[in-house]
Enzyme design. Structure first.
Site, PDB file in Angstrom:
ATOM      1  N   SER A 233       0.836  -1.196   0.000  1.00 31.96           N
ATOM      2  CA  SER A 233       0.000   0.000   0.000  1.00 31.96           C
ATOM      3  C   SER A 233       0.876   1.253   0.000  1.00 31.96           C
ATOM      4  O   SER A 233       1.698   1.436  -0.896  1.00 31.96           O
ATOM      5  CB  SER A 233      -0.951  -0.035   1.205  1.00 31.96           C
ATOM      6  OG  SER A 233      -1.922   0.976   1.120  1.00 31.96           O
ATOM      7  N   GLU A 359      -9.145  -3.838  -4.968  1.00 33.24           N
ATOM      8  CA  GLU A 359      -8.351  -2.944  -4.140  1.00 33.24           C
ATOM      9  C   GLU A 359      -9.158  -1.862  -3.426  1.00 33.24           C
ATOM     10  O   GLU A 359      -8.805  -1.447  -2.325  1.00 33.24           O
ATOM     11  CB  GLU A 359      -7.278  -2.259  -4.994  1.00 33.24           C
ATOM     12  CG  GLU A 359      -6.189  -3.175  -5.507  1.00 33.24           C
ATOM     13  CD  GLU A 359      -5.137  -3.499  -4.460  1.00 33.24           C
ATOM     14  OE1 GLU A 359      -5.347  -3.161  -3.278  1.00 33.24           O
ATOM     15  OE2 GLU A 359      -4.101  -4.089  -4.829  1.00 33.24           O
ATOM     16  N   HIS A 469      -8.071  -4.812  -0.481  1.00 29.06           N
ATOM     17  CA  HIS A 469      -6.771  -4.208  -0.237  1.00 29.06           C
ATOM     18  C   HIS A 469      -6.209  -4.704   1.092  1.00 29.06           C
ATOM     19  O   HIS A 469      -6.919  -4.722   2.095  1.00 29.06           O
ATOM     20  CB  HIS A 469      -6.941  -2.691  -0.203  1.00 29.06           C
ATOM     21  CG  HIS A 469      -5.680  -1.913  -0.025  1.00 29.06           C
ATOM     22  ND1 HIS A 469      -4.707  -1.847  -0.986  1.00 29.06           N
ATOM     23  CD2 HIS A 469      -5.236  -1.154   1.011  1.00 29.06           C
ATOM     24  CE1 HIS A 469      -3.719  -1.072  -0.556  1.00 29.06           C
ATOM     25  NE2 HIS A 469      -4.014  -0.651   0.661  1.00 29.06           N
TER      26      HIS A 469
END
Length: 547
Positions: A233, A359, A469
């Site tokens: 991330s 995501e 995510h």
């Protein structure tokens, strides 16, 4: 971390100790792993050092207690996570606690403490080293350096299982993680910040930690010439930006990069961050000060942190349009990240970049009140593409249609439509910040350096979130193929190890190693061509008009 006056000789027999400068550093050993935690790698960024570049730590002396993690850097927590009532407790249990029962029997939790990141303190620049207990200063083991997170702390990410697995594979590595400044403490932008050349401080912190690794990792048994930087991330975005800074010159700080759910993103310059700077100035009472930056250095920690808490968060209405992303600052980033990629200002090192199929599902929970196509269009025009022509905006609307069966979580039909526009938002945002930048980075670099890419479609059965995510971290911090690929890459700069299973991503064959929603099945190969026209247009619009 603390220093005391005890004699170094009193600890001469300690096997879980290393020498740094004139100090003996005492860690803790459990089984086959020794941990050295909370070692300061830079001077405390407090007082007049707030909002300044990091300064190297003074030479170590005496005895250093490295048995506990250092405090977390100040967090940005303005409010709770936006949980709709339709999201059941079982979903929350997996998402928040990442319980092992949802993965496979016997799998350990990959995160020590979510959402609690432990004590916070502005004096937070510390580094942690986890090594095989049998490592010595002559071992010269490859090193994995973890670059970080959007929020949280190194105590949340236990590298022990990765080191354990590396030992089992006969490819032992050393795991290093660091805390660095976050949100406005580390990524404040604006004219004042640019003029003072103190932008992107969190990235400068990471770079300082890299230099610490070069100086000291051999004492722990590591090889400073075999460093791979890794992140997920915001950490993956950080890794990608370390590949772009300094004209692509790594200065020998790393030889490979592994990125999960992050690539060079379409962010603009410091002028875009002026609004956030002004909000912090107002929130701290520095409005009207002759030098607002000097004023921000003098206000109390509590006042500064409170001002940060009153600014939008990643789960606020504006979602992925963040107030504190990395920005073009003229020093660390001399141009927009994707423009640097286009110019070829990229470190010539092997890299892996991949992510999750869905995501942006979690980031789209804050926009459930946007329920019509008209409202969706207005949101996109206002926050994402204010300079886009009517033609291009209408084309984006068609390429990301008002059809829940084409939205994210993908391949779930009419299910998971928390609101009429939820799956549409999740598709658009996921491509804008994750899939599009990843593909663009690969398309620009494949064939010029060794590159690999993957996508995980596991957890599709999870209501509303799907392959969300962060979910790929379960397969790097827990045993599985992705963990092994990471360890292989750290050792040999090839994720395959001795057996070729994952072909490179090339211009003629954009291979994606695909983890299907079946824990028992082996990964398959697919091509990185999904939503081709949509991602191509969206990437081009954001390249021309970064956010």
């Amino acid at each position: 971390m603390h220093f005391n006056a005890l004699s170094v000789l009193a600890f001469a027999a300690a096997s879980n100790a290393v020498i740094l400068d004139s100090a003996k550093v005492i860690g803790t050993s459990t089984g086959r792993i020794t941990k050295y935690l909370g070692i300061p790698y830079a001077k405390p960024p407090i007082g007049d050092r707030r909002l300044r570049l990091p300064e190297p730590n003074s030479p170590y002396f005496g005895v250093l207690d490295a048995t506990v993690y250092g405090p977390a850097c100040p967090q940005h927590r303005p409010g709770g996570f936006p949980i709709p009532t339709a999201v059941g407790s079982d979903v929350l249990d997996l998402f928040v606690n990442t319980s092992a029962k949802y993965l496979a029997e016997g799998r350990a939790r990959w995160i020590d403490a979510i959402p609690d990141s432990g004590p916070e303190n502005e004096n937070c620049l510390s580094i942690n080293v986890q090594v095989p207990s049998e490592a010595t200063s002559s071992s010269r083991l490859p090193v994995l350096v973890v670059c970080g997170f959007e929020a949280g702390t190194t105590r949340m990410y236990n590298g022990g299982p990765i080191v354990e697995r590396s030992i089992d594979l006969g490819e032992p590595i050393i795991y290093v993680s660091m805390n660095y400044r976050l949100n406005a403490f580390g990524f404040l932008a604006g004219k004042e910040i640019r003029d003072a050349k103190v932008g992107n401080l969190g990235l400068h912190d990471q770079r300082e930690a890299f230099r610490w690794v070069q100086k000291y990792i051999a004492n722990f048994g590591g090889d400073p010439q075999k460093v791979t930087i890794w992140g997920e991330s915001a950490g993956a975005i950080s890794v990608s930006l370390h590949m772009l800074t300094n004209g692509g010159n790594t200065n020998g700080l790393f030889r490979g990069a592994f990125m999960q759910s992050g690539a060079p993103i379409p962010v603009g310059d410091h002028s875009v961050g002026q609004k956030a700077y002004d909000a912090i100035v107002t929130g701290t009472g520095c409005t009207g000060a002759p030098d607002t930056l000097s004023c921000l250095r003098k206000v109390s920690y509590g006042a500064f942190k409170a001002a940060v808490a009153n600014t939008p968060y990643i789960f606020s209405y504006q979602s992925l349009i963040q107030p504190y992303p990395p920005r073009v600052d003229g020093v660390f980033l001399t141009d927009h990240p994707q423009q640097l990629v286009k110019k070829g200002s990229v470190a010539d090192v092997p890299f892996v970049t991949g992510g999750c199929d869905d995501e942006a599902t979690m980031f789209s929970l804050s926009t459930l009140n946007v329920t019509t196509s008209k409202e969706f269009k207005e949101y996109i025009k206002t926050l994402w593409l204010p300079k886009a022509s009517r033609y291009h905006l209408n084309k984006i609307m068609k390429l990301y249609p008002d059809d829940v069966e084409q939205g994210s979580p993908y391949d779930t039909g009419s299910l998971n439509a928390l609101s009429p526009q939820f799956k549409r938002f999740a598709s658009f945002q996921g491509d804008a910040i994750f899939q599009g930048p990843r593909r663009y980075f690969l398309q620009q670099r494949a064939g010029r350096q060794n590159t690999w890419s993957y996508i995980t479609k596991r957890l599709k059965w999870l209501p509303f979130l799907g392959s969300f995510h962060l979910s790929d971290l379960m397969y790097t911090y827990s045993s599985g193929e992705l963990q092994d690929y990471l360890i292989h890459f750290v050792n040999s700069l090839d994720p395959n190890g001795d057996v070729a299973q994952w072909p490179e991503y090339t211009p003629s064959s954009p291979n994606l190693l695909t983890f299907e929603d079946d824990l028992a099945g082996r990964p398959t190969l697919t091509k990185d061509t999904f939503r081709g026209k949509a991602i191509e247009l969206l990437t081009q619009l954001l390249l021309e008009n970064p956010v």
